[in-house]
Design a protein around this motif. Sequence first.
Motif, mmCIF file in Angstrom:
data_model
loop_
_atom_site.group_PDB
_atom_site.id
_atom_site.type_symbol
_atom_site.label_atom_id
_atom_site.label_comp_id
_atom_site.label_asym_id
_atom_site.label_seq_id
_atom_site.Cartn_x
_atom_site.Cartn_y
_atom_site.Cartn_z
ATOM 1 N N GLU A 381 19.326 19.587 -30.160
ATOM 2 C CA GLU A 381 18.479 21.166 -30.199
ATOM 3 C C GLU A 381 17.081 20.682 -30.490
ATOM 4 O OE1 GLU A 381 19.127 24.124 -32.008
ATOM 5 O OE2 GLU A 381 21.280 23.664 -31.727
ATOM 6 N N PHE A 382 16.381 19.704 -30.139
ATOM 7 C CA PHE A 382 14.918 19.313 -29.563
ATOM 8 C C PHE A 382 14.782 19.115 -28.144
ATOM 9 C CE2 PHE A 382 14.259 16.583 -34.130
ATOM 10 C CZ PHE A 382 13.424 18.039 -34.600
ATOM 11 N N GLU A 383 15.981 18.866 -27.383
ATOM 12 C CA GLU A 383 16.228 18.717 -26.167
ATOM 13 C C GLU A 383 15.965 20.800 -25.786
ATOM 14 O OE1 GLU A 383 18.654 16.683 -25.140
ATOM 15 O OE2 GLU A 383 17.961 14.878 -25.673
ATOM 16 N N ALA A 396 6.072 18.322 -24.860
ATOM 17 C CA ALA A 396 5.315 16.775 -24.602
ATOM 18 C C ALA A 396 6.129 16.791 -26.115
ATOM 19 C CB ALA A 396 4.265 16.824 -24.213
ATOM 20 N N MET A 397 5.528 17.671 -27.172
ATOM 21 C CA MET A 397 5.899 16.879 -28.576
ATOM 22 C C MET A 397 7.942 16.973 -29.182
ATOM 23 S SD MET A 397 4.620 18.666 -32.327
ATOM 24 C CE MET A 397 5.219 19.986 -31.781
ATOM 25 N N LEU A 398 8.284 17.612 -28.281
ATOM 26 C CA LEU A 398 9.345 18.405 -29.098
ATOM 27 C C LEU A 398 9.888 16.975 -27.898
ATOM 28 C CD1 LEU A 398 9.275 22.044 -28.360
ATOM 29 C CD2 LEU A 398 10.184 20.546 -30.161
ATOM 30 N N GLU A 399 9.744 17.841 -26.673
ATOM 31 C CA GLU A 399 10.926 15.849 -26.192
ATOM 32 C C GLU A 399 10.642 14.220 -26.777
ATOM 33 O OE1 GLU A 399 8.374 16.072 -21.982
ATOM 34 O OE2 GLU A 399 10.338 17.908 -21.499
ATOM 35 N N ALA A 400 9.150 14.584 -27.514
ATOM 36 C CA ALA A 400 9.170 12.811 -27.839
ATOM 37 C C ALA A 400 9.527 12.722 -29.082
ATOM 38 C CB ALA A 400 7.346 13.082 -28.877
ATOM 39 N N ARG A 401 9.900 13.773 -29.529
ATOM 40 C CA ARG A 401 11.072 13.953 -31.133
ATOM 41 C C ARG A 401 12.320 13.371 -30.277
ATOM 42 N NH1 ARG A 401 9.483 18.173 -35.926
ATOM 43 N NH2 ARG A 401 10.840 16.650 -37.060
ATOM 44 N N SER A 402 12.807 14.275 -30.001
ATOM 45 C CA SER A 402 14.318 13.947 -29.431
ATOM 46 C C SER A 402 14.158 12.235 -28.921
ATOM 47 C CB SER A 402 14.186 14.797 -28.031
ATOM 48 O OG SER A 402 15.469 14.988 -27.395
ATOM 49 N N ARG A 403 13.386 11.648 -28.089
ATOM 50 C CA ARG A 403 13.209 10.585 -26.989
ATOM 51 C C ARG A 403 12.983 10.051 -28.656
ATOM 52 N NH1 ARG A 403 9.703 12.683 -23.841
ATOM 53 N NH2 ARG A 403 8.008 11.119 -24.676
ATOM 54 N N ALA A 404 12.682 10.006 -29.717
ATOM 55 C CA ALA A 404 11.914 9.457 -30.860
ATOM 56 C C ALA A 404 13.810 9.341 -31.457
ATOM 57 C CB ALA A 404 11.214 9.885 -31.729
#
Length: 412
Positions: A381-383, A396-404
């Motif tokens: 969903e974040f991606e 960038a924030m949403l991508e970071a949340r997916s990576r986290a």
Amino acid sequence: MSAPHAVETVFRIESARIIAAVARIVRDVGIVEELAQDALVAALEQWPESGVPDRPGAWLMATARNRAVDLVRRRETYARKLAEVGRDLDVAYEPDPPGPDDIDDDLLRLVFTACHPVLSADARVALTLRLLGGLTTEEIARAFLVPEATVAQRIVRAKRSLARAGVPFEVPYGEDRADRLASVLEVIYLVFNEGYAATAGDHWLRPGLCEDALRLARVLAGLMPEEPEVHGLAALLELQASRTAARTGPDGEPVLLADQNRARWDRLLIRLGFAALERAGTGPYALQAAIAACHARAARYEDTDWATIATLYGRLAALAPSPVVELNRAVAVSMARGPEAGLRIVDALAVEPALSGYHLLPSVRGDLLARLGRTAEARAEFERAASLARNARERAMLEARSRALASDHAQP
């Protein structure tokens, strides 16, 4: 900073004031944007060779005014226009002195002119966002959740309609002013929202838009002190603006509400918001202000009265139903009653056509899924939300949340 980048930046900041000042001269909202664009083109042609002026905003303003003066001179009705403007066009532009009940504010005049009843409600808002906020048709389309072509048509038709009707550049009085108020409030609200969380671009915030919207809301509150919803809007914007300094990190990255340093919230703006809220009624803006007040009263995120916020969102959804309000209600419900309750509301919104490309729908769903421990689904969903986001900082924030989530899932 390169000259072209400087031109773009300065014009973005100053465009509303330039357009409003030009409209004061030509009294024709339909052509003011073209005159302002002429000044932009002149800067793009001259600044790379001559260098960026010491006062680039003043340079653009003077150039646009000169274009407007030239246009007035070329018209057959030059003498009449000269009398209306009330000055010698050979000297520097000075605004007409205000009358006893007038407001010496070209931006406010621009808003009321663009919100004339000759236009549909949608056209009024779209045109004013374009002229006052300097938003692109794409940004306005995302604010409305409608196709870009639809917004472009609304703006073109609105300009033509104003020109045909000969709408004067003025703040109306009496019943006419009251009739236009709803559209004016909506315009100011949407302009503030674009500044508070920019739809596109490299910056999460556009403070100039927030400042213009907040100033106009304050002016309106002084102009129409007996209108409760004017104070509701003013209260909402004061309270929202109080968080601005805490909403970005050192590098401009977004900081979510749960992670904000509340010591950086502006206490003066909060007090002003509370004072305005006391004069507000029970309309949509007043209800949103009451929600913002709940956040402002909480010393810590953990102290937030989510049950009251969920109730207020329920009242707002009944009074002014929309998919976006319902999405916000889902967040509040999830905090008050648990993520499963919020997820049921979000899943019901999946069939809403207006939210099909709205990045906050999968973003909220991703957050709820993460809280439920459904990590793989949350990452997806974040991606998806990141792929839909047009603002670089938000993406960038949403991508970071997916990576986290991926990192947490990989740990033993």
